[in-house]
Design a protein around this motif. Sequence first.
Motif, mmCIF file in Angstrom:
data_model
loop_
_atom_site.group_PDB
_atom_site.id
_atom_site.type_symbol
_atom_site.label_atom_id
_atom_site.label_comp_id
_atom_site.label_asym_id
_atom_site.label_seq_id
_atom_site.Cartn_x
_atom_site.Cartn_y
_atom_site.Cartn_z
ATOM 1 N N THR A 43 65.631 31.765 41.244
ATOM 2 C CA THR A 43 65.010 33.009 41.702
ATOM 3 C C THR A 43 65.991 33.945 42.390
ATOM 4 N N GLY A 44 67.210 33.482 42.660
ATOM 5 C CA GLY A 44 68.210 34.336 43.284
ATOM 6 C C GLY A 44 68.258 34.229 44.793
ATOM 7 N N ARG A 45 67.481 33.352 45.380
ATOM 8 C CA ARG A 45 67.514 33.179 46.837
ATOM 9 C C ARG A 45 68.853 32.584 47.280
ATOM 10 N N TYR A 46 69.376 31.643 46.486
ATOM 11 C CA TYR A 46 70.668 31.025 46.774
ATOM 12 C C TYR A 46 71.657 31.446 45.697
ATOM 13 N N PRO A 47 72.948 31.588 46.055
ATOM 14 C CA PRO A 47 73.936 31.980 45.041
ATOM 15 C C PRO A 47 74.213 30.829 44.072
ATOM 16 N N GLY A 48 74.517 31.175 42.853
ATOM 17 C CA GLY A 48 74.841 30.176 41.843
ATOM 18 C C GLY A 48 74.597 30.720 40.460
ATOM 19 N N PHE A 98 63.879 17.697 47.122
ATOM 20 C CA PHE A 98 64.818 18.652 47.703
ATOM 21 C C PHE A 98 65.599 19.377 46.612
ATOM 22 N N LEU A 99 66.043 18.637 45.593
ATOM 23 C CA LEU A 99 66.803 19.257 44.506
ATOM 24 C C LEU A 99 65.952 20.224 43.696
ATOM 25 N N VAL A 100 64.670 19.899 43.499
ATOM 26 C CA VAL A 100 63.782 20.817 42.779
ATOM 27 C C VAL A 100 63.667 22.128 43.549
ATOM 28 N N LYS A 101 63.536 22.049 44.860
ATOM 29 C CA LYS A 101 63.462 23.257 45.684
ATOM 30 C C LYS A 101 64.761 24.050 45.621
ATOM 31 N N ARG A 110 70.683 20.078 37.809
ATOM 32 C CA ARG A 110 69.681 19.413 36.973
ATOM 33 C C ARG A 110 70.116 18.010 36.582
ATOM 34 N N SER A 111 71.440 17.810 36.351
ATOM 35 C CA SER A 111 71.876 16.451 36.038
ATOM 36 C C SER A 111 71.741 15.533 37.242
ATOM 37 N N VAL A 112 72.060 16.041 38.425
ATOM 38 C CA VAL A 112 71.878 15.231 39.639
ATOM 39 C C VAL A 112 70.392 14.966 39.873
ATOM 40 N N LEU A 113 69.552 15.952 39.549
ATOM 41 C CA LEU A 113 68.104 15.776 39.675
ATOM 42 C C LEU A 113 67.616 14.624 38.818
#
Length: 76
Positions: free
Chosen positions: A38-43, A28-31, A52-55
């Motif tokens: 890619t810009g689909r979600y804000p951040g 889920f985190l990779v997705k 990435r650290s939580v991943l």
Amino acid sequence: MEKKIIMGLPALNFQALLGLVLFAATFFLVKLIRGVQTGRYPGGGAILIYLRSVLWLCLVGGLMMFFGALLGFRYV
């Protein structure tokens, strides 16, 4: 004597199940990270570093729990 944790489930089986849940969280985190890149979600950059650290935490925790349960080491 085997320690029972949840509804009579042995500790090693619960540990293996927890490892599988952490692997699912990893996917889920990779997705989610890919969506932010890619810009689909804000951040921004800070969010990506945090995700990435939580991943890595989920990945290493899942590996420890799952293979520990296979080899008989009880962490839970």
